[in-house]
Scaffold this motif. Structure first.
Motif, mmCIF file in Angstrom:
data_model
loop_
_atom_site.group_PDB
_atom_site.id
_atom_site.type_symbol
_atom_site.label_atom_id
_atom_site.label_comp_id
_atom_site.label_asym_id
_atom_site.label_seq_id
_atom_site.Cartn_x
_atom_site.Cartn_y
_atom_site.Cartn_z
ATOM 1 N N THR A 1 46.223 -90.767 64.441
ATOM 2 C CA THR A 1 45.142 -90.683 65.472
ATOM 3 C C THR A 1 44.815 -89.082 65.941
ATOM 4 O O THR A 1 44.106 -88.872 66.639
ATOM 5 C CB THR A 1 45.185 -91.656 66.645
ATOM 6 N N GLY A 2 45.966 -88.386 65.780
ATOM 7 C CA GLY A 2 46.035 -87.091 66.305
ATOM 8 C C GLY A 2 46.602 -86.276 65.431
ATOM 9 O O GLY A 2 45.894 -86.058 64.347
ATOM 10 N N ALA A 3 47.434 -85.307 65.703
ATOM 11 C CA ALA A 3 47.993 -84.150 64.951
ATOM 12 C C ALA A 3 48.406 -84.854 63.604
ATOM 13 O O ALA A 3 48.989 -85.819 63.648
ATOM 14 C CB ALA A 3 49.232 -83.520 65.790
ATOM 15 N N ILE A 4 48.073 -84.016 62.793
ATOM 16 C CA ILE A 4 48.777 -84.540 61.292
ATOM 17 C C ILE A 4 49.363 -83.132 60.575
ATOM 18 O O ILE A 4 48.999 -82.051 60.869
ATOM 19 C CB ILE A 4 47.723 -85.018 60.249
ATOM 20 N N PHE A 5 50.490 -83.325 59.889
ATOM 21 C CA PHE A 5 51.384 -82.278 59.350
ATOM 22 C C PHE A 5 51.696 -82.400 57.703
ATOM 23 O O PHE A 5 51.464 -83.550 57.555
ATOM 24 C CB PHE A 5 52.692 -82.015 59.986
ATOM 25 N N GLU A 6 51.644 -81.201 57.166
ATOM 26 C CA GLU A 6 52.243 -81.392 55.900
ATOM 27 C C GLU A 6 52.946 -80.162 55.584
ATOM 28 O O GLU A 6 52.500 -78.837 56.168
ATOM 29 C CB GLU A 6 50.794 -81.443 54.927
ATOM 30 N N VAL A 7 54.019 -80.018 54.754
ATOM 31 C CA VAL A 7 54.795 -78.866 54.275
ATOM 32 C C VAL A 7 54.819 -78.721 53.224
ATOM 33 O O VAL A 7 55.063 -79.552 52.109
ATOM 34 C CB VAL A 7 56.109 -79.198 55.116
ATOM 35 N N LYS A 8 54.469 -77.236 52.611
ATOM 36 C CA LYS A 8 54.515 -76.970 51.397
ATOM 37 C C LYS A 8 55.482 -76.030 51.220
ATOM 38 O O LYS A 8 55.671 -75.103 51.854
ATOM 39 C CB LYS A 8 53.260 -76.412 50.792
ATOM 40 N N ALA A 9 56.354 -76.081 49.906
ATOM 41 C CA ALA A 9 57.174 -74.946 49.555
ATOM 42 C C ALA A 9 56.373 -73.704 49.074
ATOM 43 O O ALA A 9 55.373 -73.944 48.397
ATOM 44 C CB ALA A 9 58.260 -75.323 48.646
ATOM 45 N N LEU A 10 56.826 -72.527 49.550
ATOM 46 C CA LEU A 10 55.923 -71.455 49.061
ATOM 47 C C LEU A 10 56.420 -70.758 47.929
ATOM 48 O O LEU A 10 55.746 -70.202 47.222
ATOM 49 C CB LEU A 10 55.990 -70.168 50.079
ATOM 50 N N ASP A 11 57.351 -71.160 47.346
ATOM 51 C CA ASP A 11 58.006 -70.472 46.320
ATOM 52 C C ASP A 11 58.201 -71.301 45.134
ATOM 53 O O ASP A 11 59.064 -71.014 43.962
ATOM 54 C CB ASP A 11 59.412 -69.354 46.429
ATOM 55 N N PHE A 12 57.780 -72.492 45.206
ATOM 56 C CA PHE A 12 57.995 -73.399 44.146
ATOM 57 C C PHE A 12 56.866 -74.492 43.900
ATOM 58 O O PHE A 12 56.518 -74.990 44.978
ATOM 59 C CB PHE A 12 59.308 -74.244 44.310
ATOM 60 N N ALA A 13 56.224 -74.431 42.728
ATOM 61 C CA ALA A 13 55.131 -75.320 42.490
ATOM 62 C C ALA A 13 55.534 -77.021 42.576
ATOM 63 O O ALA A 13 56.128 -77.444 41.724
ATOM 64 C CB ALA A 13 54.648 -75.062 41.323
#
Lengths: 458, 458
Positions: free
Chosen positions: A302-314
């Motif tokens: 219902t508020g903030a949502i987060f997602e984290v992606k690795a930058l150097d690995f697909a």
């Protein structure tokens, strides 16, 4: 004679070897250490929950993916022939199964909070690292048993909690030495967009289509929206959001101008603005950005949502979460707001392995192997083994009086760096031979100097 | 509106609160640390095994106590009306369930060793700490889900392994600061006793009766044996063994004189003699003794058997195990000898709690709570929180801008020792107030000295 079985395990499940366990334990130890530093405490809930706790919490598809546990004792006594003839498989299963295996950690956590509300001091900061089970079709990277690693704070609406989760993500991936991008959005903004587009009831369809922008492009997203019943006018309002690439300030200004007519929209923009102001003051080293197309599938956010992606690995997202305002309502405790994130241990393992970032000392095992030449010289080495362990050095005495060549091989195959050899001659002269199995170098030392040598050499 | 459910968990299962988890994690961390120092490595196996792997391994009673998992998808499609009419509940359950929950760690370990035999370097030293499930009738101290904590070495017949397990037990309980007695016997001696008594086929009945000597006394044991078909002559041979109270040497001499006519008996005495000689050289601090009435229930033991009792707390055995010569045979790998022990985490928890031996630093949580007076002064404290965490201090900022009294209470209820308070005045003067919540003392310090003060004070 008993029949010999060819051993196997159920599909979608895994054995973890010592090498894999070392990597997994490293991951769990790092996240636990960070959670603890931020004041989060562990809980555990049972692997089996009552089916009444689980059913209806994950949608119709989720209900089908629950593993049900057969009632113990005479499970079928409650089933009549009439039941058997008239009921479908699902109804039959509910007659013989009262329990199911945990499907995620969120619903058991909500159940825990409500059940133990009188023992808990709110805000309650908890982490939980346990396996979950899903009867999904197994495929590469998707298992029927896997660990989840959740951290949540419940009973506080302050955005300081959102900041803290960003700090935790930052510190975890700093420790792993992995570069990530932490993407943040706010569900209130998504609701406001649907509202100003004129389709407040189609927020889910809109967010599902938005979520695909990176994969299928703007035109295809447009087509999907139109076929979902969104009109051209509505799409044109959304379009600049989908293609926005500016700074945090520019994105906030853009979205503010679009949703300023919506109360929930203004609230969403304010929350994001405050959160990014806090983030700018908190010494975050990892990249953090607003991603206005980020939607996250779960409807309870219902508020903030987060997602984290690795930058150097697909690989897909390695961490995600958000704020939910009423998770405990279904168990009788309404209006308790919480926010949490979940770390994907399997994917983080793949990233660390793929980038060769597992630290050697964290995944290393035994440092010293001591030889077993005969029953006398092996007891000669016992005090040295004790001394090494007292000094914190992992060591083992080869148990059998085998050929030295075999003992060598054991040391090499187990990547043990040092081999201490002592037979009759060494026992008589109070010495030991120490061979470095990596370099092949060998030294002879008085036995009382051996421990110090082995502690200080790497 | 969704129906509100009163939350509960299945009988015989448990939620673990943060306080309980802290104690449990302390126990697991200690045993893992000791296992690792002796060169043992972790593995994990799936919670679900194929029922074909589990059935028939734990006796008829064990089969009944297995939790079966309903096949996913349309489980009942494989069940015909004829099946339903003709089959009993157990046969029906096998038609709709292919998988079961792990009942112990030993059978999955045997399955693992056989399945991965080509990747494993023998001797293979592994530990495994995972939950197991048993559909036992729940009662005080007996749960349907509980952790086992096993350490085994497989692929070596050397008595050095038995010594190592005794060393591990010694070091684990030294670390816990608990006094224990490690009782040791040998299954070969029990077999030889049955042989010289004239009832080699009644070894199980004899050992079951012997095992009760402490509880029911000599006369009652005699009665039980006679009614099991042992004759007076046989019992008289055993009688001095049951009442032996001498030193290790005296017990070995006694048993040697009784079983010297039996080949397996001589082997058993030799094994015990060698093991106790090794133990006397290994610097063991805990009490170790021969207990000739020790039997252990599990039939797969073939050599040394172990049991550990707490000396200062009344509770059953807290650790036990033994040597088995053919555990992997059922999975197609015969003649692989192993030896292992299992630590009872629940009972060890009860002993540590009962004797108040949980170390405060091991189970402590957050050390410092930082106040939240308003949005400006909370950002003033952010760098201090970062600095504390960098120095390894667990700290948390109270998330909400609540009354100071409420923040105090949160700190007290969570047993946080220090409360750092800073409002507008402190932010302006670059200071903080630090209150010791145990003593009530308060100091005002420049903010740059706060971290050092909090690190060094306890």
């Amino acid at each position: 004679m008993a029949q010999v079985q060819k051993p196997s395990i159920p599909k979608g499940t895994r054995d973890f070897s010592p090498e894999q366990m070392a990597g997994r334990n490293y991951i769990f130890d790092v996240v636990k250490g960070v959670f603890k530093k931020f004041g989060y405490k562990p809980i555990e809930t049972p692997s089996m929950e009552n089916l009444s706790t689980l059913l209806g919490k994950y949608g119709e598809e989720g209900d089908k993916l629950l593993f049900k546990v057969l009632n113990s004792g005479d499970a079928f006594s409650s089933l009549s022939e009439g039941d058997f003839q008239q009921l479908n498989s699902n109804a039959l299963s509910l007659k013989v199964c009262e329990k199911g295996l945990r499907y995620d950690l969120t619903v058991p956590f909500a159940r825990y909070v409500v059940q133990h509300r009188n023992e808990i001091t709110f805000p309650f900061k908890r982490y939980q690292i346990q396996p979950v089970w899903r009867a999904d079709r197994p495929q590469k990277g998707r298992y029927r048993e896997f660990y989840q690693c959740d951290v949540d704070v419940i009973g506080s609406t302050s955005l300081m909690n959102e900041l803290e989760l960003v700090q935790i993500v930052n510190e975890v991936f700093n420790t792993f030495n992995i570069n990530v991008c932490i993407k943040i959005n706010n569900r209130k903004i998504l609701a406001a967009l649907a509202e100003v587009m004129g389709f407040p009831e189609k927020m889910v369809e809109i967010t599902i289509a938005m979520d695909k922008i990176d994969k299928i492009g703007l035109e295809a997203v447009k087509e999907e929206m139109l076929s979902a019943g969104i009109d051209e006018r509505g799409f044109n309002i959304l379009s600049p959001v989908l293609t926005s690439t500016g700074t945090t300030e520019e994105k906030l200004a853009l979205i503010s101008s679009i949703v300023s007519g919506s109360e929930i929209g203004r609230k969403g923009v304010e929350e994001l603005t405050v959160l990014f102001d806090l983030i700018s003051r908190a010494g975050i080293r990892q990249k953090v950005e607003i991603d206005l197309s980020l939607a996250r599938g779960l409807n309870y956010y219902t508020g903030a949502i987060f997602e984290v992606k690795a930058l150097d690995f697909a690989i897909g997202s390695i961490c995600g979460g958000g704020r939910y305002d009423n998770l405990t309502g279904i168990f009788g405790l309404p209006d308790v707001s919480g926010v949490g994130i979940s770390f994907g241990a399997d994917r983080i393992y793949d990233v660390l392995a793929g980038l060769d970032k597992f630290p050697k000392e964290a995944i290393g095992g035994t440092k010293v192997l001591l030889s077993n030449m005969d029953s006398h010289s092996v007891t000669y080495l016992l005090p040295l083994a004790n001394e090494l362990r007292e000094k914190g050095v992992c060591c083992e005495i080869y148990p059998d009086n085998s050929k030295l060549r075999k003992q060598f091989e054991y040391g090499e195959k187990n990547s043990i760096p040092f081999f201490v050899i002592a037979g009759e001659t060494e026992a008589a002269s109070k010495t030991v031979n120490i061979k470095n199995l990596q370099t092949g170098e060998q030294v002879t030392l008085p036995i009382e100097e051996a421990a110090e040598f082995l502690v200080s050499n790497k």
